[in-house]
Design a protein around this motif. Structure first.
Motif: not given
Length: 412
Positions: A50-56, A338-357
């Motif tokens: 989801q994060s990769f999709g949101a960033i691209i 665009g900036m807040i969407t990239l920050a949340t679903y891109g950066v924030g969710m990226l960090i969260g997915s790396y941590m949660s697993g």
């Protein structure tokens, strides 16, 4: 708008979110049960899609859809490619083969979230009144997908590969439907579009406002506990024995609809800071419910944690979109969103997915069991820290007009 056009747009929106809800909610369980030699770390890795999709996605929209190709055409192509990708995903049994395909799929899918809005708004004279009934069909599509999976008992019967096949079928239908939608030509044909325009760099000046900077950082941070919910709620509920878990989770979208209706009334009474704080506090309460709930006497806590989705999402993310929109003004409105969407679903969710697993995997107590109380108290603790820092540091008391709220709610 003609009645036939309205029906087309409603069907388009229903299918758009039916596709996402059909496989995304139960993907964690699919990874653990249908793929070989996987663990909770692989679940977190899978949800990075989801994060990769949101960033691209902004680059696909900004560089292609906005300049060269009609929105309905590129949407049709993306959904047809997505249908083939989802079907192939359903046949895989190895994570190393599944992972790059699901990342590819989200790169194809995420741009269509903006494209369906573009096609819809292009047909409207008064979006604040005409768009909400159409967008509501999207939430209904997500709900129907979850209820259908629960009713068919695909989780308990270990047939979650069928969720990908179902989503692939819907994607095929929407891909073909897209070519019949009203023409929506590129809005910026011939205009020069820079990378800065695409990712919203012009909106960085908003961060000079200390309170907005606090909100911006809190938005990224709160997406870490959000990742725990998206990634592991379905595996958690199935592990502890909840029947038709995907169907029960659809109550979260029902709650989202209900709270969206009452948000304008609450907003007038509470204002920006309290609305955002209530949203974050709901995250804390949700995870405490999950930590101590069970399928016996504590069943109400599990349902309560799911139903709190409406408060968690609407009060924080929708309020945040309104706050951003209001502060940015007309000149930087699109860039700021665009900036807040990239920050949340891109950066924030990226960090969260790396941590949660890895965190969930560290609390395994057996081959298929976990100490879920300890797991859920971690995102609860993160949410508490974010909430306290936000309440202490956020000082902006700017009022938001009722009409601004109505417009932003319609766009959501």
């Amino acid at each position: 708008m003609k009645a036939a056009t309205r029906l087309q747009l409603m069907l388009m929106m229903f299918l758009e979110f039916f596709i996402w809800g059909a496989w995304f909610v139960t993907m964690g369980t699919f990874v653990l049960k249908n793929l070989q030699n996987t663990n909770d770390g692989h679940v977190g890795q899978a949800y990075l899609c989801q994060s990769f999709g949101a960033i691209i996605a902004p680059f696909i929209i900004g560089l292609i859809a906005d300049r060269y190709i009609a929105a309905q055409i590129i949407m049709g192509v993306l959904h047809l490619l997505g249908a083939a990708t989802l079907w192939y995903c359903s046949t895989l049994t190895d994570f190393s083969a599944f992972y790059p395909l699901i990342v590819l799929y989200m790169v194809l899918y995420m741009p269509t979230l903006a494209l369906v809005n573009t096609v819809s708004f292009n047909q409207m004279k008064n979006p604040s009144k005409e768009f909400p009934p159409i967008r509501t069909m999207g939430t209904l599509g997500w709900i129907v997908a979850g209820v259908l999976i629960g009713w068919l008992a695909w989780e308990s019967n270990h047939k979650l590969d069928l969720t990908f096949k179902m989503a692939a079928g819907a994607s095929l239908v929407l891909g073909l439907l897209s070519f019949t939608l009203p023409n929506t030509p590129p809005g910026k044909r011939g205009q020069k579009v820079t990378v800065g325009d695409i990712i919203g760099l012009d909106a960085l000046k908003l961060l000079a406002n200390k309170s907005y900077l606090i909100f911006f950082l809190a938005s990224i941070a709160i997406c870490v506990p959000l990742s725990f919910y998206y990634n592991f709620t379905n595996p958690f509920l199935n592990e502890i024995g909840m029947k038709a878990a995907a169907g029960k989770m659809a109550l979260g979208q029902v709650s989202e609809l209900l709270f969206m209706v009452i948000m304008p009334l609450l907003f007038v009474r509470l204002g920006v800071k309290k609305m955002l704080a209530v949203g974050m506090a709901a995250w804390v309460l949700r995870y405490i419910f999950f930590a101590y709930g069970n399928v016996d006497a504590g069943y109400w806590m599990l349902i309560g944690g799911i139903v709190l989705h409406g408060v968690c999402y609407d009060f924080f993310f929708v309020t945040g979109q309104i706050y951003t929109d209001n502060l940015a003004g007309p000149q930087f409105k699109s860039a700021a969103q665009g900036m807040i969407t990239l920050a949340t679903y891109g950066v924030g969710m990226l960090i969260g997915s790396y941590m949660s697993g890895p965190i969930v995997n560290s609390y395994k107590t057996g081959a298929d069991t976990h100490n879920w109380t300890s797991v859920w108290l971690i995102p609860a603790g993160i949410a508490v820290v974010v909430l306290l820092l936000f309440v202490l540091l956020f000082k902006d008391r700017n009022a938001i007009k009722q009409e601004d709220l109505a417009t932003a709610a319609a766009a959501h």
